[in-house]
Design a protein around this motif. Structure first.
Motif, PDB file in Angstrom:
ATOM      1  N   SER A  53      35.887  51.136  37.818  1.00  0.00           N
ATOM      2  CA  SER A  53      34.612  50.889  37.145  1.00  0.00           C
ATOM      3  C   SER A  53      33.420  51.348  37.974  1.00  0.00           C
ATOM      4  N   VAL A  54      33.607  51.507  39.273  1.00  0.00           N
ATOM      5  CA  VAL A  54      32.533  51.984  40.145  1.00  0.00           C
ATOM      6  C   VAL A  54      33.157  52.834  41.249  1.00  0.00           C
ATOM      7  N   SER A  55      32.502  53.959  41.549  1.00  0.00           N
ATOM      8  CA  SER A  55      33.057  54.869  42.557  1.00  0.00           C
ATOM      9  C   SER A  55      32.002  55.505  43.450  1.00  0.00           C
ATOM     10  N   ASN A  56      30.741  55.172  43.246  1.00  0.00           N
ATOM     11  CA  ASN A  56      29.665  55.813  44.009  1.00  0.00           C
ATOM     12  C   ASN A  56      29.374  55.050  45.314  1.00  0.00           C
ATOM     13  N   PHE A  57      30.395  54.893  46.129  1.00  0.00           N
ATOM     14  CA  PHE A  57      30.233  54.263  47.431  1.00  0.00           C
ATOM     15  C   PHE A  57      31.194  54.920  48.413  1.00  0.00           C
ATOM     16  N   ARG A  58      31.107  54.540  49.656  1.00  0.00           N
ATOM     17  CA  ARG A  58      31.918  55.152  50.708  1.00  0.00           C
ATOM     18  C   ARG A  58      32.841  54.124  51.351  1.00  0.00           C
ATOM     19  N   THR A  83      54.619  47.804  38.621  1.00  0.00           N
ATOM     20  CA  THR A  83      53.351  48.497  38.416  1.00  0.00           C
ATOM     21  C   THR A  83      52.403  48.220  39.576  1.00  0.00           C
ATOM     22  N   VAL A  84      51.749  49.267  40.016  1.00  0.00           N
ATOM     23  CA  VAL A  84      50.694  49.146  41.017  1.00  0.00           C
ATOM     24  C   VAL A  84      49.374  49.442  40.311  1.00  0.00           C
ATOM     25  N   THR A  85      48.443  48.510  40.414  1.00  0.00           N
ATOM     26  CA  THR A  85      47.146  48.657  39.763  1.00  0.00           C
ATOM     27  C   THR A  85      46.060  48.777  40.824  1.00  0.00           C
ATOM     28  N   ILE A  86      45.206  49.794  40.673  1.00  0.00           N
ATOM     29  CA  ILE A  86      44.075  49.991  41.575  1.00  0.00           C
ATOM     30  C   ILE A  86      42.801  49.889  40.751  1.00  0.00           C
ATOM     31  N   PHE A  87      41.953  48.934  41.081  1.00  0.00           N
ATOM     32  CA  PHE A  87      40.682  48.858  40.362  1.00  0.00           C
ATOM     33  C   PHE A  87      39.566  48.461  41.318  1.00  0.00           C
ATOM     34  N   THR A  88      38.360  48.789  40.888  1.00  0.00           N
ATOM     35  CA  THR A  88      37.181  48.541  41.716  1.00  0.00           C
ATOM     36  C   THR A  88      36.189  47.664  40.972  1.00  0.00           C
ATOM     37  N   LYS A  89      35.395  46.934  41.770  1.00  0.00           N
ATOM     38  CA  LYS A  89      34.343  46.090  41.214  1.00  0.00           C
ATOM     39  C   LYS A  89      33.094  46.240  42.070  1.00  0.00           C
ATOM     40  N   GLU A  90      31.956  46.085  41.421  1.00  0.00           N
ATOM     41  CA  GLU A  90      30.693  46.041  42.154  1.00  0.00           C
ATOM     42  C   GLU A  90      30.128  44.644  42.061  1.00  0.00           C
ATOM     43  N   LYS A  91      29.884  44.052  43.231  1.00  0.00           N
ATOM     44  CA  LYS A  91      29.282  42.728  43.286  1.00  0.00           C
ATOM     45  C   LYS A  91      27.884  42.835  43.878  1.00  0.00           C
ATOM     46  N   ASP A 122      26.643  41.820  46.709  1.00  0.00           N
ATOM     47  CA  ASP A 122      26.529  42.145  48.129  1.00  0.00           C
ATOM     48  C   ASP A 122      27.586  43.104  48.644  1.00  0.00           C
ATOM     49  N   CYS A 123      28.537  43.509  47.788  1.00  0.00           N
ATOM     50  CA  CYS A 123      29.616  44.370  48.282  1.00  0.00           C
ATOM     51  C   CYS A 123      30.303  45.095  47.135  1.00  0.00           C
ATOM     52  N   TYR A 124      31.135  46.063  47.524  1.00  0.00           N
ATOM     53  CA  TYR A 124      32.057  46.734  46.592  1.00  0.00           C
ATOM     54  C   TYR A 124      33.464  46.241  46.898  1.00  0.00           C
ATOM     55  N   GLU A 125      34.240  46.006  45.861  1.00  0.00           N
ATOM     56  CA  GLU A 125      35.608  45.525  46.039  1.00  0.00           C
ATOM     57  C   GLU A 125      36.603  46.574  45.538  1.00  0.00           C
ATOM     58  N   ILE A 126      37.617  46.815  46.339  1.00  0.00           N
ATOM     59  CA  ILE A 126      38.748  47.668  45.943  1.00  0.00           C
ATOM     60  C   ILE A 126      39.979  46.783  45.971  1.00  0.00           C
ATOM     61  N   THR A 174      42.692  42.945  48.787  1.00  0.00           N
ATOM     62  CA  THR A 174      41.290  43.133  48.411  1.00  0.00           C
ATOM     63  C   THR A 174      40.496  43.663  49.601  1.00  0.00           C
ATOM     64  N   ILE A 175      39.903  44.830  49.404  1.00  0.00           N
ATOM     65  CA  ILE A 175      39.034  45.431  50.420  1.00  0.00           C
ATOM     66  C   ILE A 175      37.589  45.234  49.982  1.00  0.00           C
ATOM     67  N   ARG A 176      36.761  44.701  50.889  1.00  0.00           N
ATOM     68  CA  ARG A 176      35.342  44.482  50.587  1.00  0.00           C
ATOM     69  C   ARG A 176      34.488  45.329  51.521  1.00  0.00           C
ATOM     70  N   ILE A 177      33.592  46.112  50.918  1.00  0.00           N
ATOM     71  CA  ILE A 177      32.676  46.981  51.663  1.00  0.00           C
ATOM     72  C   ILE A 177      31.260  46.458  51.476  1.00  0.00           C
TER      73      ILE A 177
END
Length: 439
Positions: free
Chosen positions: A324-329, A355-363, A365-369, A421-424
């Protein structure tokens, strides 16, 4: 001759001043002194300037100056010089003891005892300014030592001998490359003091300057040597990271799959070979990245890995992307290892796959992978610290925190699956982006 001696002191002070400026702006100071080297250099500088003033300040050179005023100036300079010498002795001993404690046992009472002795010596020296216990001045304003003057010299000399004893006692623990410059820092000034009995000058401060230059050269060379060794180890660790990302079994199985496809489907074999080459190229390129890379690049690399694994496991491995969000590093090589664990230790351990699911979220204060799998799962409390999985996770956590203060949390339940969960952090990432743009 007095002007020559004073000029030598000023020249030595200029050298110490250059070292002081360089040390002040230098962020990393070599052991054993660290940032306290600045205090030692300031002490040297003050001592040299005081000594030069005493050489210049001969009352007979300035007949218009009142003798009492000239004596006040000399007393002030003598008090400052002796106090600085005592303070430098305490600082040097404190640094020396802490340096020895890193390598061997050393009494912690030494520094407090020397501090007390130095304070007492300064107090007695101060009293002598008024009662002439150690020195006085004649009617022309010249310095005249008394019979007890030797006590002030022996006191400092005794304390320096204590330092010499410490260095010699722990010479093997310190190593000769450290022990020799530390010894010379004390022995050269002591030699200069004894030389004054045969030479009509006290070259203690000049000798101290030479010893300081010697220490600077030796310890900075040692620091450069350590930095080169750290760089070598860092290079080896980068190679180790690369090898940990390219597991031998994955390499062999991929080549075997390509070999089989060459007979069954040459075009597909060609495609898989190109993807595998791209995978290897990205792993090698990522080792040179010390700053975060675009998430799209890291995801693209992960997709290459997953496509190759799907060729191996077929319908047993399903992949779902919900980006859902990809404009981060993100730091390089942080997503693929987690996904690899999900494949290797999760879904492919089950006979029916998963099944392996990869999804992203924007919060806020951070981005979650989030990497979610419905695979085998595991008990987090029973993970071996020396296992490949634990080491790989530790490496990812280290890169996340050191590069962007990111975090990695993992929850798992046997028979249910694993969620990583990875938080940036956004604030930290904006800072990294500004640094990249500045370059």
């Amino acid at each position: 001759m007095e002007l020559i001696y004073a000029s030598l002191d000023l020249f030595a002070a200029a050298l110490i001043g250059v070292l002081l400026i360089g040390s002040f702006f230098k962020g990393d100071h070599p052991k054993p002194f660290g940032k306290k080297i600045i205090l030692l250099l300031v002490g040297h500088l003050v001592g040299l300037l005081c000594d030069s003033i005493l050489w210049f300040w001969e009352p007979e050179r300035y007949p218009t100056i009142d003798i009492s005023a000239a004596i006040v100036v000399q007393k002030t300079v003598l008090f400052l010089a002796y106090s600085v010498l005592a303070a430098m002795t305490v600082i040097y001993t404190d640094c020396l003891v802490k340096f020895i404690e890193e390598k061997a046992k050393c009494s912690k009472r030494i520094v407090p005892c020397i501090t007390v002795i130095c304070i007492m010596a300064v107090v007695l020296w101060t009293v002598s300014l008024f009662n002439g216990m150690f020195f006085t001045f004649d009617e022309t304003g010249l310095f005249v030592s008394t019979k007890l003057y030797w006590f002030t010299q022996v006191t400092i000399g005794f304390l320096l001998c204590v330092d010499v004893f410490l260095i010699w006692k722990h010479r093997r623990a310190l190593g000769w490359c450290n022990a020799i410059p530390l010894l010379f820092y004390i022995l050269l000034p002591i030699g200069g003091f004894f030389l004054s009995f045969w030479w009509d000058v006290i070259p203690v401060y000049i000798a101290a300057t030479l010893s300081m230059l010697l220490m600077f050269i030796v310890f900075h060379l040692e620091q450069d040597k350590q930095l080169r060794e750290q760089e070598r180890q860092f290079t080896q660790s980068r190679v180790s990271i690369m090898l940990s990302q390219i597991q031998p079994h994955f390499l062999y199985n991929t080549l075997t799959a390509i070999c089989c496809l060459c007979d069954e489907n040459p075009k597909e074999a060609q495609k898989v070979t190109a993807e595998f080459a791209d995978y290897l190229r990205h792993n090698l390129d990522s080792l040179t990245q010390s700053t975060p890379v675009p998430f799209e690049d890291e995801l693209r690399h992960t997709k290459v890995y997953l496509r190759i694994e799907q060729k191996r496991f077929g319908h047993r491995l399903n992949i779902v992307y919900d980006i859902s969000v990809s404009n981060f590093r993100v730091p390089a090589l942080t997503i693929q290892p987690i996904v690899e664990n999900a494949v290797k230790h999760g879904v492919t351990k089950k006979k029916t796959g998963g099944t392996v699911t990869i999804f992203t979220k924007e919060k806020e204060d951070c981005y979650e992978i989030i990497i979610d799998d419905d695979g085998f799962g595991f008990d987090i409390g029973n993970v071996q610290t020396d296992s490949d999985t634990h080491i790989g996770i530790k490496n990812v956590r280290y890169r996340l925190w050191s590069i962007c203060h990111g975090t990695l949390t993992i929850t798992s339940e046997p028979g249910v699956g694993t969620v990583s969960t990875i938080r940036i952090p956004k604030g930290r990432m904006n800072e990294e982006l500004r640094q990249i743009n500045d370059r």
